[in-house]
Design a protein around this motif. Sequence first.
Motif, mmCIF file in Angstrom:
data_model
loop_
_atom_site.group_PDB
_atom_site.id
_atom_site.type_symbol
_atom_site.label_atom_id
_atom_site.label_comp_id
_atom_site.label_asym_id
_atom_site.label_seq_id
_atom_site.Cartn_x
_atom_site.Cartn_y
_atom_site.Cartn_z
ATOM 1 N N ILE A 61 0.809 14.306 -14.844
ATOM 2 C CA ILE A 61 1.860 13.788 -13.955
ATOM 3 C C ILE A 61 1.369 13.698 -12.527
ATOM 4 C CG2 ILE A 61 4.160 14.173 -12.992
ATOM 5 C CD1 ILE A 61 5.006 15.401 -15.619
ATOM 6 N N GLY A 62 0.888 14.820 -11.981
ATOM 7 C CA GLY A 62 0.421 14.812 -10.605
ATOM 8 C C GLY A 62 0.823 16.072 -9.873
ATOM 9 N N THR A 63 0.899 15.962 -8.541
ATOM 10 C CA THR A 63 1.149 17.115 -7.684
ATOM 11 C C THR A 63 2.322 16.847 -6.759
ATOM 12 O OG1 THR A 63 -1.208 17.664 -7.710
ATOM 13 C CG2 THR A 63 0.124 18.680 -5.989
ATOM 14 N N LEU A 64 3.249 17.800 -6.730
ATOM 15 C CA LEU A 64 4.385 17.798 -5.806
ATOM 16 C C LEU A 64 4.072 18.784 -4.697
ATOM 17 C CD1 LEU A 64 7.442 17.300 -5.043
ATOM 18 C CD2 LEU A 64 7.957 19.211 -6.584
ATOM 19 N N THR A 65 4.052 18.314 -3.457
ATOM 20 C CA THR A 65 3.670 19.157 -2.321
ATOM 21 C C THR A 65 4.800 19.215 -1.301
ATOM 22 O OG1 THR A 65 1.358 18.494 -2.608
ATOM 23 C CG2 THR A 65 1.951 19.510 -0.505
ATOM 24 N N ASN A 66 5.135 20.439 -0.871
ATOM 25 C CA ASN A 66 6.173 20.632 0.150
ATOM 26 C C ASN A 66 5.784 21.777 1.062
ATOM 27 O OD1 ASN A 66 7.749 19.861 -2.625
ATOM 28 N ND2 ASN A 66 8.695 18.859 -0.875
ATOM 29 N N GLU A 67 6.234 21.685 2.289
ATOM 30 C CA GLU A 67 6.016 22.753 3.273
ATOM 31 C C GLU A 67 7.311 23.541 3.461
ATOM 32 O OE1 GLU A 67 4.639 23.395 7.964
ATOM 33 O OE2 GLU A 67 4.977 21.371 7.165
ATOM 34 N N GLU B 155 0.864 -1.176 0.000
ATOM 35 C CA GLU B 155 0.000 0.000 0.000
ATOM 36 C C GLU B 155 0.908 1.236 0.000
ATOM 37 O OE1 GLU B 155 -3.285 0.325 -0.012
ATOM 38 O OE2 GLU B 155 -3.868 -1.791 0.176
ATOM 39 N N LEU B 156 0.533 2.231 -0.786
ATOM 40 C CA LEU B 156 1.340 3.452 -0.840
ATOM 41 C C LEU B 156 1.520 4.061 0.549
ATOM 42 C CD1 LEU B 156 2.826 5.414 -2.722
ATOM 43 C CD2 LEU B 156 0.654 6.582 -3.118
ATOM 44 N N SER B 157 0.502 3.935 1.381
ATOM 45 C CA SER B 157 0.555 4.513 2.728
ATOM 46 C C SER B 157 1.588 3.832 3.625
ATOM 47 C CB SER B 157 -0.823 4.426 3.384
ATOM 48 O OG SER B 157 -1.258 3.078 3.463
ATOM 49 N N GLU B 158 2.056 2.644 3.234
ATOM 50 C CA GLU B 158 3.065 1.926 4.025
ATOM 51 C C GLU B 158 4.474 2.457 3.767
ATOM 52 O OE1 GLU B 158 2.726 -2.535 4.201
ATOM 53 O OE2 GLU B 158 1.461 -2.152 2.440
ATOM 54 N N LEU B 159 4.648 3.243 2.702
ATOM 55 C CA LEU B 159 5.969 3.579 2.202
ATOM 56 C C LEU B 159 6.304 5.050 2.394
ATOM 57 C CD1 LEU B 159 5.679 1.669 -1.197
ATOM 58 C CD2 LEU B 159 6.696 0.822 0.934
ATOM 59 N N VAL B 160 7.596 5.322 2.509
ATOM 60 C CA VAL B 160 8.102 6.690 2.409
ATOM 61 C C VAL B 160 8.394 6.952 0.928
ATOM 62 C CG1 VAL B 160 9.945 8.279 3.066
ATOM 63 C CG2 VAL B 160 9.114 6.580 4.714
ATOM 64 N N VAL B 161 7.813 8.015 0.388
ATOM 65 C CA VAL B 161 8.029 8.348 -1.017
ATOM 66 C C VAL B 161 9.278 9.217 -1.115
ATOM 67 C CG1 VAL B 161 7.041 9.327 -3.109
ATOM 68 C CG2 VAL B 161 5.543 8.249 -1.416
ATOM 69 N N LEU B 162 10.284 8.725 -1.809
ATOM 70 C CA LEU B 162 11.560 9.412 -1.976
ATOM 71 C C LEU B 162 11.576 10.173 -3.300
ATOM 72 C CD1 LEU B 162 13.891 6.473 -0.888
ATOM 73 C CD2 LEU B 162 13.094 8.380 0.535
ATOM 74 N N PRO B 163 12.567 11.062 -3.517
ATOM 75 C CA PRO B 163 12.726 11.632 -4.856
ATOM 76 C C PRO B 163 12.812 10.492 -5.863
ATOM 77 C CG PRO B 163 14.195 12.725 -3.312
ATOM 78 C CD PRO B 163 13.594 11.559 -2.574
ATOM 79 N N PRO B 164 12.114 10.585 -6.991
ATOM 80 C CA PRO B 164 12.000 9.438 -7.886
ATOM 81 C C PRO B 164 13.229 9.167 -8.753
ATOM 82 C CG PRO B 164 10.781 11.289 -8.762
ATOM 83 C CD PRO B 164 11.258 11.705 -7.405
ATOM 84 N N ALA B 165 14.291 9.939 -8.600
ATOM 85 C CA ALA B 165 15.553 9.691 -9.310
ATOM 86 C C ALA B 165 16.689 10.140 -8.418
ATOM 87 C CB ALA B 165 15.580 10.429 -10.650
ATOM 88 N N GLY C 126 6.626 15.870 -0.002
ATOM 89 C CA GLY C 126 6.457 15.870 1.441
ATOM 90 C C GLY C 126 7.677 16.344 2.202
ATOM 91 N N GLY C 127 8.810 16.500 1.522
ATOM 92 C CA GLY C 127 10.007 17.019 2.184
ATOM 93 C C GLY C 127 9.838 18.485 2.545
ATOM 94 N N LYS C 128 10.612 18.938 3.514
ATOM 95 C CA LYS C 128 10.517 20.309 4.004
ATOM 96 C C LYS C 128 11.517 21.215 3.287
ATOM 97 C CE LYS C 128 7.746 18.778 7.319
ATOM 98 N NZ LYS C 128 6.287 18.974 7.276
ATOM 99 N N ILE C 129 11.022 22.324 2.770
ATOM 100 C CA ILE C 129 11.895 23.367 2.208
ATOM 101 C C ILE C 129 12.339 24.245 3.368
ATOM 102 C CG2 ILE C 129 12.020 25.353 0.675
ATOM 103 C CD1 ILE C 129 9.716 24.035 -0.956
ATOM 104 N N VAL C 130 13.639 24.287 3.613
ATOM 105 C CA VAL C 130 14.163 25.033 4.759
ATOM 106 C C VAL C 130 14.541 26.447 4.309
ATOM 107 C CG1 VAL C 130 15.946 25.134 6.534
ATOM 108 C CG2 VAL C 130 15.008 22.914 5.828
ATOM 109 N N TYR C 131 13.902 27.431 4.925
ATOM 110 C CA TYR C 131 14.150 28.844 4.616
ATOM 111 C C TYR C 131 15.511 29.233 5.216
ATOM 112 C CZ TYR C 131 12.307 33.534 3.483
ATOM 113 O OH TYR C 131 12.069 34.753 2.923
ATOM 114 N N PHE D 26 11.406 17.559 -6.116
ATOM 115 C CA PHE D 26 10.838 17.017 -7.349
ATOM 116 C C PHE D 26 10.122 15.704 -7.055
ATOM 117 C CE2 PHE D 26 15.081 15.179 -7.316
ATOM 118 C CZ PHE D 26 14.966 13.927 -7.904
ATOM 119 N N GLY D 27 9.217 15.342 -7.971
ATOM 120 C CA GLY D 27 8.394 14.151 -7.814
ATOM 121 C C GLY D 27 6.923 14.512 -8.059
ATOM 122 N N PRO D 28 5.950 13.744 -7.594
ATOM 123 C CA PRO D 28 6.193 12.584 -6.727
ATOM 124 C C PRO D 28 6.691 11.354 -7.480
ATOM 125 C CG PRO D 28 3.849 12.835 -7.135
ATOM 126 C CD PRO D 28 4.519 14.021 -7.773
#
Length: 243
Positions: free
Chosen positions: A235-241, A32-42, A83-88, A154-156
């Motif tokens: 493609i989809g949506t890339l989301t970061n905080e 299940e996708l929810s079981e996994l950590v999604v990493l940068p795809p390359a 889902g990774g954090k962009i650090v200001y 980049f991703g997902p």
Amino acid sequence: MIGRFKHVDDVFYGNVSGDLVTSMDHESRTFELSELVVLPPATPSKIICIGLNYVDHAIELDMEIPTEPVIFMKPSSSMIGPGGKIVYPAMSHRVDYEAELAVVIGKRCRNISSEDAMDVIAGYTCFNDVTARDLQQKDGQWTRSKSFDTFAPFGPFIVPKEEFDPSDVNVSSFVNGEVRQSSSTSNLIFDIPHLIEFISGIMTLEIGDLIATGTPPGVGELQRGDIVEVKIEGIGTLTNEVV
């Protein structure tokens, strides 16, 4: 679609179908996708970016259309995934989003003609060229402003080239749910085959390298706590905080 995932200590590539992921190895495990950590795809050795590559962005900035691509690079250390954090960074007072379509290279190559460019593409993904705008203006060149850790989300996932036509798709960005950018890749000044010919004439492209193809008009500022999304049709949506 193809993604890169982590399950406990195991990192693997997998095919994504809805909420299920099947590992691309001899075991063909299903999660299940929810079981996994999604990493940068390359895992790029380098990230090559294109400046001012949308006609409508050039018009917005009242700048002349470039006669050849303007390229710069981001280090691989700047990449994060969905889902990774962009650090200001503490040394910056103005950090911007830039939504982009990215090309993922699938074959090591050099001096590739535009006619053969499709042969070296693995697929496409979403990219955010995060930029410390005040430092870019201060330095007069772009290395520091583009290279901070976490400044290359980049991703997902990667959509294989056989399943995606990049010639006329919508590229948009949202901040806290509000649309900030929206344009079509039909407005690209230099198309993807041209970019691959130009860049591969300068440097060897390795498997997994990214070419970020430029950003549409509407670039703007991010604040700590913002949720920034890059959405690309097909493609989809890339989301970061931003933190």
